[in-house]
Design a protein around this motif. Structure first.
Motif, short mmCIF file in Angstrom:
data_model
loop_
_atom_site.label_atom_id
_atom_site.label_comp_id
_atom_site.label_asym_id
_atom_site.label_seq_id
_atom_site.Cartn_x
_atom_site.Cartn_y
_atom_site.Cartn_z
N VAL A 3 48.04 25.84 38.98
CA VAL A 3 49.09 26.77 39.40
C VAL A 3 50.12 26.11 40.32
N THR A 4 51.30 26.70 40.33
CA THR A 4 52.35 26.30 41.28
C THR A 4 52.46 27.31 42.42
N HIS A 5 52.04 28.56 42.15
CA HIS A 5 52.14 29.63 43.14
C HIS A 5 50.87 30.49 43.10
N ILE A 6 50.65 31.20 44.19
CA ILE A 6 49.57 32.19 44.26
C ILE A 6 50.19 33.56 44.52
N LEU A 7 49.73 34.55 43.74
CA LEU A 7 50.13 35.94 43.93
C LEU A 7 48.87 36.70 44.33
N GLY A 8 48.85 37.20 45.56
CA GLY A 8 47.63 37.83 46.06
C GLY A 8 47.77 39.33 46.24
N ILE A 9 46.80 40.08 45.72
CA ILE A 9 46.72 41.53 45.96
C ILE A 9 45.82 41.74 47.16
N HIS A 10 46.36 42.40 48.20
CA HIS A 10 45.60 42.56 49.44
C HIS A 10 46.04 43.84 50.15
N ARG A 11 45.10 44.73 50.37
CA ARG A 11 45.36 46.01 51.07
C ARG A 11 46.49 46.81 50.39
N GLY A 12 46.50 46.81 49.07
CA GLY A 12 47.47 47.58 48.33
C GLY A 12 48.83 46.93 48.20
N GLY A 13 49.01 45.79 48.87
CA GLY A 13 50.28 45.08 48.80
C GLY A 13 50.14 43.80 48.00
N ILE A 14 51.27 43.10 47.82
CA ILE A 14 51.26 41.84 47.09
C ILE A 14 52.02 40.80 47.90
#
Length: 622
Positions: free
Chosen positions: A185-196
């Motif tokens: 990957v080049t980036h990380i997209l994280g789902i955390h506490r209902g947000g991104i």
């Protein structure tokens, strides 16, 4: 490019995504991370149009193609090769580029002999691999991969990792294997506490940044709460005093302006601590010249293998699927008997076996609690409930029947049973398959802390690098014992047929050098930002302190003057009393103006502090 605007999705009272927005830009390969059940697969389904968001929209350019690895099996061609070529657009392209299909088929573990097989004759895992071949050949603008490594062996995973590094379109991938994800990957997209949250970099950088931001948030909340309570105490103390009415009202208004931070809720985490049984001997298992084949006319999967498992050994069994890894575990657990040779258990051996066949032995009508209780000698219900909680079956969830659980939940029940039982040997077959990144990390840490021996089958290279001290390798139709770590094996032996991959790897020295320079630059930028923070905030802090002192001095002066005024007023209200009265009024007005100024300065200070802390978080911890 894929754009997501103000997306929200809930199931009942559970909010998965709350008004989130993000973009996957041209050529970005993005790893999607988050706890199990927090919305990763739901997000992919919404991108595919299989789920409808409660609010918001997902936009792609006209003619933008999306390819998705489906677990749904449906083939239309008579051979594996012909099915694989379905990803090519035209007959001319099939004629010219079928070699690419063969290359990808080979990379994902298919042999030349498989090319002419009926796709429906393949195992379930290879059928999913064939679906992956078709997606990779089609070269969609956006490639969506949800746990592709679950159906791959270690050699195929390493090939796919190298292939995806050169993917020219966009990609969004979910995988529990951190080493695999970080390699592509080049980036990380994280789902955390209902947000991104989206960052450039690896999972480690993302997790560190989230932890730092939560630490800053909590410190800010505690400081805010402290100031709140101090101000509330002042209001309560002087509410009844007419002389303090203006000051009290000013502070009431100040509290009303502040947006009070809420305490972060605890996020459920799997916790592992294996229950060790002392082992007085040296070897828990000894084998000699074991040979095994499932049928007499079959080439043996294992031939003349001899080794011993020491009381503190960490042995990983690695190789392609179908070569005999799980078979060897079953021989060592005495669930199978070798055709010749011997498997000898120590009389003091107490082992626990985690594997898919063991998961299937859970009794469907039992509750989670009953399954855990079956492993506890004293039938201690409180202890059973405690282990249920550790495995994220809290409260009534512990009363769910096994038959209604998902595959991942059943795996957690089996792990809970293992935690409940004393053991001096752990036998683990793909233990991280149904775990998210954080849970995999917790398992790795628990395995490393376990005082006994560990035998493990895994394709997870992070687990191999962090745990394995010895290896049993199935490669090129051979099985052999390798004395050394997984990195030693890669450096000294390597996998058959990987020579081409070695040319496109970044050397360790070069990577470390780049990492060092990057860290050095980040430290420099962080130091510059800290210096800027001090230059801006220190004078502001000084202003606040001087203003607070000024208000305290004025209030003391007013109190003293009121006392004098009370005394002299007994003898009549003369010129001196009138002068004092006017002065008290002026100082009260000055106190009110000072409180308003103090409120503005405090708001400014807190706003700037939060902005600086957020900016500093981008450079990690000092």
């Amino acid at each position: 490019m894929l754009q997501v605007f103000n997306l929200s999705k809930s199931f009942g009272s559970q909010v998965l995504l709350n008004n989130v927005s993000f973009t996957i830009g041209a050529g970005e390969r993005v790893g999607l991370v988050g706890r199990n059940g927090h919305g990763k697969t739901t997000l992919i389904k919404m991108i595919l149009g299989e789920e409808v968001p409660d609010h918001g929209e997902i936009k792609t350019p006209k003619g933008y193609s999306i390819g998705h690895l489906s677990q749904h099996i449906k083939f239309s061609e008579k051979t594996v090769l012909a099915e694989g070529c379905l990803g090519l657009l035209s007959s001319a392209e099939i004629e010219e580029e079928s070699y690419k299909v063969k290359t990808i088929l080979h990379g994902l573990g298919f042999t030349d002999a498989d090319f002419n097989r009926d796709p429906y004759q393949l195992s379930g895992g290879y059928q999913v691999r064939l679906n992956l071949v078709k997606i990779l050949v089609a070269k969609p603008d956006l490639l969506l991969l949800d746990e592709p490594t679950n159906y791959l062996d270690i050699v195929s995973m390493r090939w796919l990792s190298c292939f995806l590094k050169s993917w020219v379109g966009e990609m969004l991938i979910i995988t529990h294997d951190r080493t695999f994800m970080d390699s592509v990957v080049t980036h990380i997209l994280g789902i955390h506490r209902g947000g991104i949250k989206k960052i450039e970099g690896t999972t480690i950088k993302y997790l560190e940044q989230v932890a730092l931001e939560e630490e800053i948030y909590e410190k800010t909340r505690i400081n805010q709460e402290k100031k709140f309570k101090e101000t509330e105490r002042f209001i309560e103390r002087f509410r009844a005093k007419a002389s303090k009415a203006t000051a009290v009202q000013s502070r009431v208004k100040m509290l009303e302006k502040i947006d009070r931070l809420k305490k972060l809720t605890e996020i459920e985490e799997l916790e592992f601590k294996f229950n060790w049984a002392d082992f007085p001997g040296k070897w828990v298992i000894e084998t000699s010249d074991i040979v095994f084949a499932y049928t007499k006319d079959q080439q043996p999967l294992i031939s003349n293998l001899s080794f011993a498992v020491g009381k503190k050994d960490r042995i990983a069994i690695i190789g392609k699927n179908g070569k005999g890894k799980t078979t060897l575990l079953n021989l060592l657990a005495k669930e199978l008997i070798p055709d010749s040779g011997a498997v000898l258990h120590s009389s003091n051996l107490k082992f626990n076996y985690f594997g898919q066949t063991n998961v299937e032995r859970l009794y469907p009508e039992n509750t989670v609690e009953e399954e855990i209780l079956s492993c506890i000698d004293d039938s201690n219900k409180g202890r059973a409930r405690g282990i249920c909680g550790l495995m994220m079956f809290e409260g009534d969830a512990a009363l769910k029947k096994v038959k209604v659980l998902s595959g991942g939940e059943k795996s957690r029940v089996l792990l809970g049973k293992i935690l409940a039982t004393k053991t001096n040997l752990l036998i683990l077959d793909e233990p991280t398959n149904h775990l998210d990144l954080q849970s995999s990390e917790a398992l790795i840490e628990a395995v490393n802390q376990f005082p006994g021996a560990v035998l493990i089958v895994t394709h997870n290279e992070e687990l191999l690098h962090k745990v394995a001290k010895r290896l049993i390798v199935f490669d090129d139709s051979k099985v052999f014992l390798f004395e050394g770590s997984y990195q030693d094996f890669l450096d000294r032996v390597g996998w058959q047929g990987e020579e081409g991959l070695k040319n496109i790897k970044v050397s360790k020295e070069s990577k470390n050098s780049n990492d060092y320079l990057k860290r050095k630059e980040q430290k420099k930028l962080r130091a510059e930002l800290l210096n800027k923070k001090s230059k801006i905030l220190n004078p502001l802090k000084k202003q606040i302190e001087l203003l607070e002192k000024k208000i305290m001095d004025l209030e003391s002066s007013i109190t003293e003057q009121i006392k004098i005024l009370t005394e002299i007023s007994v003898n009549g209200f003369g010129d001196e009393a009138a002068k004092l009265s006017r002065n008290i009024s002026k100082e009260k007005e000055l106190v009110d103006r000072s409180f308003d100024e103090l409120s503005e300065l405090n708001s400014k200070f807190e706003k700037l502090s939060a902005e600086f802390e957020e900016e500093l978080g981008k450079y990690g911890k000092d």
